[in-house]
Scaffold this motif. Structure first.
Motif, PDB file in Angstrom:
ATOM      1  N   GLY A 108       0.742  -1.303   0.098  1.00 37.30           N
ATOM      2  CA  GLY A 108      -0.007  -0.015   0.035  1.00 37.30           C
ATOM      3  C   GLY A 108       0.808   1.035  -0.157  1.00 37.30           C
ATOM      4  O   GLY A 108       0.507   2.316  -0.670  1.00 37.30           O
ATOM      5  N   ALA A 109       1.993   1.247   0.660  1.00 38.00           N
ATOM      6  CA  ALA A 109       2.989   2.274   0.786  1.00 38.00           C
ATOM      7  C   ALA A 109       3.530   2.740  -0.763  1.00 38.00           C
ATOM      8  O   ALA A 109       3.842   3.610  -1.297  1.00 38.00           O
ATOM      9  CB  ALA A 109       4.135   2.232   1.423  1.00 38.00           C
ATOM     10  N   VAL A 110       3.855   1.523  -1.436  1.00 38.16           N
ATOM     11  CA  VAL A 110       4.322   1.831  -2.761  1.00 38.16           C
ATOM     12  C   VAL A 110       3.149   2.407  -3.797  1.00 38.16           C
ATOM     13  O   VAL A 110       3.336   3.179  -4.739  1.00 38.16           O
ATOM     14  CB  VAL A 110       4.997   0.454  -3.258  1.00 38.16           C
ATOM     15  N   ILE A 111       1.970   1.867  -3.440  1.00 39.80           N
ATOM     16  CA  ILE A 111       0.941   2.371  -4.279  1.00 39.80           C
ATOM     17  C   ILE A 111       0.645   3.656  -4.173  1.00 39.80           C
ATOM     18  O   ILE A 111       0.307   4.689  -4.902  1.00 39.80           O
ATOM     19  CB  ILE A 111      -0.508   1.799  -3.931  1.00 39.80           C
ATOM     20  N   GLY A 112       0.823   4.213  -2.705  1.00 36.64           N
ATOM     21  CA  GLY A 112       0.709   5.684  -2.416  1.00 36.64           C
ATOM     22  C   GLY A 112       1.954   6.484  -3.049  1.00 36.64           C
ATOM     23  O   GLY A 112       1.474   7.708  -3.388  1.00 36.64           O
ATOM     24  N   LEU A 113       3.111   6.213  -3.217  1.00 38.51           N
ATOM     25  CA  LEU A 113       3.959   6.970  -3.752  1.00 38.51           C
ATOM     26  C   LEU A 113       3.673   7.037  -5.292  1.00 38.51           C
ATOM     27  O   LEU A 113       4.014   8.091  -5.798  1.00 38.51           O
ATOM     28  CB  LEU A 113       5.429   6.148  -3.627  1.00 38.51           C
ATOM     29  N   HIS A 114       3.134   6.092  -6.083  1.00 36.90           N
ATOM     30  CA  HIS A 114       2.597   6.257  -7.263  1.00 36.90           C
ATOM     31  C   HIS A 114       1.612   7.088  -7.370  1.00 36.90           C
ATOM     32  O   HIS A 114       1.389   7.816  -8.479  1.00 36.90           O
ATOM     33  CB  HIS A 114       2.398   4.982  -8.021  1.00 36.90           C
ATOM     34  N   LEU A 115       0.681   6.858  -6.431  1.00 40.57           N
ATOM     35  CA  LEU A 115      -0.445   7.929  -6.481  1.00 40.57           C
ATOM     36  C   LEU A 115      -0.025   9.377  -6.234  1.00 40.57           C
ATOM     37  O   LEU A 115      -0.693  10.270  -7.023  1.00 40.57           O
ATOM     38  CB  LEU A 115      -1.431   7.600  -5.142  1.00 40.57           C
ATOM     39  N   ALA A 116       1.019   9.545  -5.535  1.00 42.24           N
ATOM     40  CA  ALA A 116       1.397  11.020  -5.288  1.00 42.24           C
ATOM     41  C   ALA A 116       1.944  11.670  -6.594  1.00 42.24           C
ATOM     42  O   ALA A 116       1.936  12.606  -6.905  1.00 42.24           O
ATOM     43  CB  ALA A 116       2.677  10.972  -4.427  1.00 42.24           C
ATOM     44  N   LEU A 117       2.578  10.572  -7.431  1.00 45.14           N
ATOM     45  CA  LEU A 117       3.431  10.910  -8.740  1.00 45.14           C
ATOM     46  C   LEU A 117       2.117  11.250  -9.777  1.00 45.14           C
ATOM     47  O   LEU A 117       2.246  12.324 -10.485  1.00 45.14           O
ATOM     48  CB  LEU A 117       4.120  10.010  -9.013  1.00 45.14           C
ATOM     49  N   ARG A 118       1.380  10.326  -9.667  1.00 42.70           N
ATOM     50  CA  ARG A 118       0.450  10.098 -11.046  1.00 42.70           C
ATOM     51  C   ARG A 118      -0.808  11.296 -10.685  1.00 42.70           C
ATOM     52  O   ARG A 118      -1.602  11.668 -11.697  1.00 42.70           O
ATOM     53  CB  ARG A 118      -0.353   8.889 -11.109  1.00 42.70           C
ATOM     54  N   HIS A 119      -1.086  11.542  -9.533  1.00 42.79           N
ATOM     55  CA  HIS A 119      -2.200  12.284  -9.241  1.00 42.79           C
ATOM     56  C   HIS A 119      -1.840  13.479  -8.237  1.00 42.79           C
ATOM     57  O   HIS A 119      -2.258  13.345  -7.011  1.00 42.79           O
ATOM     58  CB  HIS A 119      -3.563  11.259  -8.632  1.00 42.79           C
ATOM     59  N   PRO A 120      -1.107  14.352  -8.658  1.00 40.84           N
ATOM     60  CA  PRO A 120      -0.508  15.512  -7.854  1.00 40.84           C
ATOM     61  C   PRO A 120      -1.770  16.075  -6.971  1.00 40.84           C
ATOM     62  O   PRO A 120      -2.966  16.427  -7.821  1.00 40.84           O
ATOM     63  CB  PRO A 120       0.194  16.373  -8.747  1.00 40.84           C
ATOM     64  N   GLY A 121      -1.738  16.366  -5.731  1.00 43.06           N
ATOM     65  CA  GLY A 121      -2.573  16.917  -4.831  1.00 43.06           C
ATOM     66  C   GLY A 121      -3.922  16.001  -4.654  1.00 43.06           C
ATOM     67  O   GLY A 121      -4.727  16.648  -3.668  1.00 43.06           O
ATOM     68  N   ARG A 122      -3.932  14.920  -4.845  1.00 41.19           N
ATOM     69  CA  ARG A 122      -5.065  14.151  -4.414  1.00 41.19           C
ATOM     70  C   ARG A 122      -4.785  13.761  -3.027  1.00 41.19           C
ATOM     71  O   ARG A 122      -5.806  13.410  -2.374  1.00 41.19           O
ATOM     72  CB  ARG A 122      -4.919  12.857  -5.321  1.00 41.19           C
ATOM     73  N   ILE A 123      -3.504  13.373  -2.786  1.00 41.10           N
ATOM     74  CA  ILE A 123      -3.003  13.231  -1.235  1.00 41.10           C
ATOM     75  C   ILE A 123      -2.235  14.340  -0.760  1.00 41.10           C
ATOM     76  O   ILE A 123      -1.426  14.618  -1.636  1.00 41.10           O
ATOM     77  CB  ILE A 123      -2.561  11.666  -0.948  1.00 41.10           C
ATOM     78  N   HIS A 124      -2.402  14.610   0.333  1.00 33.14           N
ATOM     79  CA  HIS A 124      -1.465  15.793   0.751  1.00 33.14           C
ATOM     80  C   HIS A 124      -0.536  15.307   1.551  1.00 33.14           C
ATOM     81  O   HIS A 124       0.670  15.741   1.782  1.00 33.14           O
ATOM     82  CB  HIS A 124      -2.446  17.091   1.503  1.00 33.14           C
ATOM     83  N   THR A 125      -0.836  14.292   2.229  1.00 26.33           N
ATOM     84  CA  THR A 125       0.291  13.554   3.027  1.00 26.33           C
ATOM     85  C   THR A 125       0.223  11.987   2.970  1.00 26.33           C
ATOM     86  O   THR A 125      -0.807  11.436   2.849  1.00 26.33           O
ATOM     87  CB  THR A 125       0.109  13.693   4.557  1.00 26.33           C
ATOM     88  N   LEU A 126       1.462  11.494   2.936  1.00 25.50           N
ATOM     89  CA  LEU A 126       1.475   9.811   2.782  1.00 25.50           C
ATOM     90  C   LEU A 126       2.363   9.555   3.901  1.00 25.50           C
ATOM     91  O   LEU A 126       3.651   9.866   3.765  1.00 25.50           O
ATOM     92  CB  LEU A 126       2.086   9.451   1.374  1.00 25.50           C
ATOM     93  N   ILE A 127       1.940   8.634   4.594  1.00 22.95           N
ATOM     94  CA  ILE A 127       2.712   7.842   5.563  1.00 22.95           C
ATOM     95  C   ILE A 127       3.107   6.602   5.039  1.00 22.95           C
ATOM     96  O   ILE A 127       2.135   5.688   4.905  1.00 22.95           O
ATOM     97  CB  ILE A 127       2.065   7.734   7.002  1.00 22.95           C
ATOM     98  N   ALA A 128       4.304   6.292   4.634  1.00 25.20           N
ATOM     99  CA  ALA A 128       4.884   5.092   3.710  1.00 25.20           C
ATOM    100  C   ALA A 128       5.535   4.297   4.770  1.00 25.20           C
ATOM    101  O   ALA A 128       6.549   4.545   5.075  1.00 25.20           O
ATOM    102  CB  ALA A 128       5.766   5.880   2.742  1.00 25.20           C
ATOM    103  N   HIS A 129       4.620   3.141   5.281  1.00 23.40           N
ATOM    104  CA  HIS A 129       5.193   2.246   6.303  1.00 23.40           C
ATOM    105  C   HIS A 129       5.822   1.151   5.434  1.00 23.40           C
ATOM    106  O   HIS A 129       5.096   0.326   4.929  1.00 23.40           O
ATOM    107  CB  HIS A 129       4.024   1.919   7.182  1.00 23.40           C
ATOM    108  N   GLU A 130       7.065   0.975   5.545  1.00 22.59           N
ATOM    109  CA  GLU A 130       7.908   0.097   5.146  1.00 22.59           C
ATOM    110  C   GLU A 130       7.560  -0.540   3.665  1.00 22.59           C
ATOM    111  O   GLU A 130       7.127  -1.651   3.314  1.00 22.59           O
ATOM    112  CB  GLU A 130       8.030  -1.367   6.002  1.00 22.59           C
ATOM    113  N   PRO A 131       7.727   0.519   2.778  1.00 21.96           N
ATOM    114  CA  PRO A 131       7.172   0.081   1.164  1.00 21.96           C
ATOM    115  C   PRO A 131       8.014  -1.027   0.592  1.00 21.96           C
ATOM    116  O   PRO A 131       9.246  -1.031   0.990  1.00 21.96           O
ATOM    117  CB  PRO A 131       7.933   1.522   0.685  1.00 21.96           C
ATOM    118  N   VAL A 132       7.409  -1.870   0.126  1.00 17.71           N
ATOM    119  CA  VAL A 132       7.940  -2.905  -0.660  1.00 17.71           C
ATOM    120  C   VAL A 132       8.429  -2.637  -1.965  1.00 17.71           C
ATOM    121  O   VAL A 132       7.681  -2.846  -2.856  1.00 17.71           O
ATOM    122  CB  VAL A 132       7.114  -4.398  -0.335  1.00 17.71           C
ATOM    123  N   ALA A 133       9.522  -1.903  -2.101  1.00 20.28           N
ATOM    124  CA  ALA A 133       9.871  -1.439  -3.222  1.00 20.28           C
ATOM    125  C   ALA A 133      11.423  -1.402  -3.593  1.00 20.28           C
ATOM    126  O   ALA A 133      12.225  -0.576  -3.251  1.00 20.28           O
ATOM    127  CB  ALA A 133       9.454   0.158  -3.240  1.00 20.28           C
TER     128      ALA A 133
END
Length: 286
Positions: A108-133
């Motif tokens: 879910g953290a890796v998905i959040g990183l992609h979300l931040a890049l692909r949809h700027p402004g959709r999430i203001h904060t991402l807590i990325a817990h132990e991304p499997v990346a």
């Protein structure tokens, strides 16, 4: 899209996406907080954490495509991490027009990183817990862990879930004993539904991780505030914890420790909720 009230003040919805129908759940009121679950976890996996946050946030959980109630039009196909990120954006747009916070755990953290890049402004904060990346790591280490994940996938296909789960726990530093867990947790038995979700996760989402296209340099320019996080009891040398520290190095950010280990959001929901409130109360730096 459909939207209805269900048990325990949880509202459920479905929406159409290319190649899939997505199921999501909404609980509570306040600023929106999306939980992107790890592994085979579906919208119900974080039920205890959601219950402890619903007095402060509109908590959104969902089944990733291929899991539980999020049905694929072609059940034999997988999804890329970019497609998973697009799904998360669709779920958020169905619930709120405002930027949301996101807790992303493991995959879910890796998905959040992609979300931040692909949809700027959709999430203001991402807590990325132990991304499997693996792409976050130096080349030699990345290659080693990609081979490790590929081996786990082959082990599962050859010998089944009983053989693969202990090895997955070892690679990710997961304590499966439950000795350190908070009391009173909702039971999460490995039933037929979870076995089917594990099957999809290992067969297809492992492949998505191995084929990841995450643009690490681009993360430094995203408007999303990214907070790398690790579990307090996750062993120091394991792959997922190393990924969190590599992410922090790339972003010149501090790593925060959260209660429990790799699955602290399910094993320590009360402590986790308290830490999330503190983290999300701190405004982003200009």
């Amino acid at each position: 899209m459909t939207y209805e009230n269900t048990y325990e003040n949880t509202r459920t919805g479905t929406l159409d996406a290319p190649g899939a129908t997505l199921h999501y759940q909404v609980r509570g009121a306040g600023p929106a907080l999306l939980i992107g679950q790890s592994g085979e976890g579906d919208a119900d996996r974080s039920v205890d954490l959601a219950a402890r946050l619903a007095d402060t946030y509109t908590v959104i959980t969902y089944d990733r495509r291929g899991l539980s109630r999020s049905r694929l039009h072609d059940p034999s196909g997988g999804a890329t991490l970019a497609e998973h990120a697009d799904d998360a954006a669709r779920v958020l747009a169905a619930v709120t027009p405002e930027p949301a916070a996101m807790l992303g755990c493991s995959l879910g953290a890796v998905i959040g990183l992609h979300l931040a890049l692909r949809h700027p402004g959709r999430i203001h904060t991402l807590i990325a817990h132990e991304p499997v990346a693996p792409r976050l790591l130096p080349a030699a280490e990345r290659t080693h862990h990609e081979h490790e994940l590929a081996h786990l996938q082959r082990l599962y296909v050859r010998d089944g879930l009983a053989a693969a789960l202990p090895e997955i726990a070892r690679v990710l530093g997961i304590d499966t004993s439950g000795r350190d867990s908070e009391p009173g947790l909702t039971p999460q038995p490995v039933n037929d539904l979870r076995r089917a979700n594990f099957d999809y996760f290992i067969r297809y989402d492992f492949t998505a991780v191995l084929a990841d296209t995450l643009d690490l340099p681009a993360l430094t320019a995203t408007p999303t505030r990214i907070i790398p996080a690790v579990g307090r009891t996750t062993p120091e040398g394991v792959f997922d914890r190393r990924c969190a520290y590599a992410l922090a190095d790339a972003l010149s950010a501090e790593v925060v420790e959260l209660p429990g280990g790799h699955n602290g959001n399910t094993s320590h929901p009360s402590g986790y909720a308290a830490h999330l409130r503190d983290l999300l109360a701190v405004p982003a730096q200009p």
